[in-house]
Design a protein around this motif. Structure first.
Motif, PDB file in Angstrom:
ATOM      1  N   ARG A   1      40.250  39.716  26.424  1.00 18.31           N
ATOM      2  CA  ARG A   1      39.519  39.014  25.555  1.00 18.31           C
ATOM      3  C   ARG A   1      38.830  40.150  24.653  1.00 18.31           C
ATOM      4  O   ARG A   1      38.217  41.095  25.185  1.00 18.31           O
ATOM      5  CB  ARG A   1      38.537  38.111  26.048  1.00 18.31           C
ATOM      6  N   CYS A   2      38.996  39.970  23.533  1.00 15.27           N
ATOM      7  CA  CYS A   2      38.426  41.015  22.623  1.00 15.27           C
ATOM      8  C   CYS A   2      36.796  41.282  22.752  1.00 15.27           C
ATOM      9  O   CYS A   2      36.323  40.402  22.500  1.00 15.27           O
ATOM     10  CB  CYS A   2      38.839  40.651  21.096  1.00 15.27           C
TER      11      CYS A   2
ATOM     12  N   TRP B   1      37.868  42.811  42.089  1.00 12.31           N
ATOM     13  CA  TRP B   1      37.980  41.438  41.869  1.00 12.31           C
ATOM     14  C   TRP B   1      36.980  40.820  42.819  1.00 12.31           C
ATOM     15  O   TRP B   1      36.127  40.196  42.221  1.00 12.31           O
ATOM     16  CB  TRP B   1      39.450  41.092  42.582  1.00 12.31           C
ATOM     17  N   TYR B   2      36.886  40.755  43.990  1.00 10.06           N
ATOM     18  CA  TYR B   2      35.861  40.108  44.936  1.00 10.06           C
ATOM     19  C   TYR B   2      34.548  40.425  44.405  1.00 10.06           C
ATOM     20  O   TYR B   2      33.970  41.578  43.981  1.00 10.06           O
ATOM     21  CB  TYR B   2      36.268  40.824  46.334  1.00 10.06           C
TER      22      TYR B   2
ATOM     23  N   ASN C   1      38.233  41.772  35.362  1.00 13.96           N
ATOM     24  CA  ASN C   1      38.335  42.519  34.205  1.00 13.96           C
ATOM     25  C   ASN C   1      39.673  43.520  34.112  1.00 13.96           C
ATOM     26  O   ASN C   1      40.345  43.849  35.103  1.00 13.96           O
ATOM     27  CB  ASN C   1      37.066  43.574  34.077  1.00 13.96           C
ATOM     28  N   ASP C   2      39.856  43.846  33.014  1.00 14.26           N
ATOM     29  CA  ASP C   2      41.038  45.016  33.067  1.00 14.26           C
ATOM     30  C   ASP C   2      40.507  46.502  33.314  1.00 14.26           C
ATOM     31  O   ASP C   2      39.351  46.538  33.569  1.00 14.26           O
ATOM     32  CB  ASP C   2      41.670  45.324  31.595  1.00 14.26           C
TER      33      ASP C   2
ATOM     34  N   PHE D   1      39.208  49.289  30.320  1.00 15.34           N
ATOM     35  CA  PHE D   1      38.203  49.065  29.341  1.00 15.34           C
ATOM     36  C   PHE D   1      37.123  47.964  29.957  1.00 15.34           C
ATOM     37  O   PHE D   1      36.088  47.937  29.346  1.00 15.34           O
ATOM     38  CB  PHE D   1      38.566  48.451  27.844  1.00 15.34           C
ATOM     39  N   GLN D   2      37.476  47.568  31.130  1.00 19.63           N
ATOM     40  CA  GLN D   2      36.586  46.320  31.774  1.00 19.63           C
ATOM     41  C   GLN D   2      36.445  45.138  30.474  1.00 19.63           C
ATOM     42  O   GLN D   2      35.238  44.950  30.763  1.00 19.63           O
ATOM     43  CB  GLN D   2      35.248  47.230  32.375  1.00 19.63           C
ATOM     44  N   ALA D   3      37.297  44.900  30.022  1.00 25.48           N
ATOM     45  CA  ALA D   3      37.407  43.702  29.136  1.00 25.48           C
ATOM     46  C   ALA D   3      37.854  42.774  29.984  1.00 25.48           C
ATOM     47  O   ALA D   3      38.728  42.838  30.714  1.00 25.48           O
ATOM     48  CB  ALA D   3      38.167  43.956  27.892  1.00 25.48           C
ATOM     49  N   PRO D   4      37.251  41.405  29.942  1.00 28.36           N
ATOM     50  CA  PRO D   4      37.714  40.224  30.643  1.00 28.36           C
ATOM     51  C   PRO D   4      39.184  40.174  30.405  1.00 28.36           C
ATOM     52  O   PRO D   4      39.455  40.164  29.359  1.00 28.36           O
ATOM     53  CB  PRO D   4      36.817  39.127  30.415  1.00 28.36           C
ATOM     54  N   LEU D   5      40.011  39.624  31.524  1.00 30.35           N
ATOM     55  CA  LEU D   5      41.242  39.520  31.307  1.00 30.35           C
ATOM     56  C   LEU D   5      41.299  38.288  30.518  1.00 30.35           C
ATOM     57  O   LEU D   5      40.762  37.200  30.774  1.00 30.35           O
ATOM     58  CB  LEU D   5      42.018  39.403  32.621  1.00 30.35           C
ATOM     59  N   TRP D   6      42.332  38.263  29.586  1.00 24.65           N
ATOM     60  CA  TRP D   6      42.512  36.785  28.744  1.00 24.65           C
ATOM     61  C   TRP D   6      43.198  35.751  29.798  1.00 24.65           C
ATOM     62  O   TRP D   6      42.790  34.632  29.617  1.00 24.65           O
ATOM     63  CB  TRP D   6      43.718  37.084  27.847  1.00 24.65           C
ATOM     64  N   LEU D   7      44.116  36.111  30.718  1.00 30.80           N
ATOM     65  CA  LEU D   7      44.697  35.098  31.703  1.00 30.80           C
ATOM     66  C   LEU D   7      43.850  34.954  32.971  1.00 30.80           C
ATOM     67  O   LEU D   7      44.245  35.586  33.653  1.00 30.80           O
ATOM     68  CB  LEU D   7      46.081  35.605  32.147  1.00 30.80           C
TER      69      LEU D   7
END
Ligand SMILES: [Zn+2]
Length: 171
Positions: A30-31, A81-82, A88-89, A92-98
């Motif tokens: 997510r951008c 994860w846990y 996050n990826d 960049f620690q951006a939230p995964l889109w999926l």
């Protein structure tokens, strides 16, 4: 991407290690600027040479708002994860889109290929021998899935979650 196979009864674990989908290709996120779908991609100068790895340079690019951000190399590459409300990826620690929440926990995938593998695994009904619990498989993408994803009684709910994730790809 081709439609899912009509005969999903057999599932063959490709044996990817748990880093395969994050390190070898594009990760959908997510951008951080416009919150629409963006991608973390290997830098072109590295991508052409061989299969990208963890150490390949990455860039976060968004075709919606034009963001193009190079990774801050002083920050560690980390995949948690846990305990996190969102996945996050690692770059960049951006939230995964999926990703999507189910009653049992969070479902997530790095990219459509990863989602497709999860779907094929969950759809496969012939899991009576549970080879995924063989010790040598435990560290792989499939072997490390939490137990609730592997339980037949949760199958329909997990599939619905995977469907929601697939629908979110359309945007
Ligand atoms: Zn954007």
């Amino acid at each position: 991407m081709p439609a899912a196979s009509a005969s999903p009864l057999r599932f063959r674990d490709p044996g990817h290690d748990k880093y395969h989908f994050a390190s070898s290709g594009t990760v959908l996120v997510r951008c951080p600027r416009c919150e629409r779908q963006a991608q973390v991609v290997p830098e072109p100068r590295d991508a052409g040479s061989a299969t990208p790895t963890w150490s390949t340079e990455r860039r976060l690019v968004c075709r919606h708002c034009g963001l193009s951000r190079k990774r801050d190399r002083t920050r560690p590459i980390a995949s948690y994860w846990y305990g996190n409300p969102e996945m996050n990826d690692p770059y960049f620690q951006a939230p995964l889109w999926l990703q999507t929440r189910t009653r049992h926990g969070l479902l997530w995938a790095y990219n459509p290929e990863h989602l497709d593998l999860l779907r094929r695994f969950v759809q496969a009904t012939l899991r009576e021998h549970d080879p995924w619990y063989e010790p040598w498989r435990k560290m792989g993408t499939i072997g490390r899935l939490p137990a609730w994803i592997k339980q037949a009684k949760n199958r329909d709910e997990v599939l619905r979650g995977l469907d929601r994730m697939r629908e979110s790809l359309v945007s």
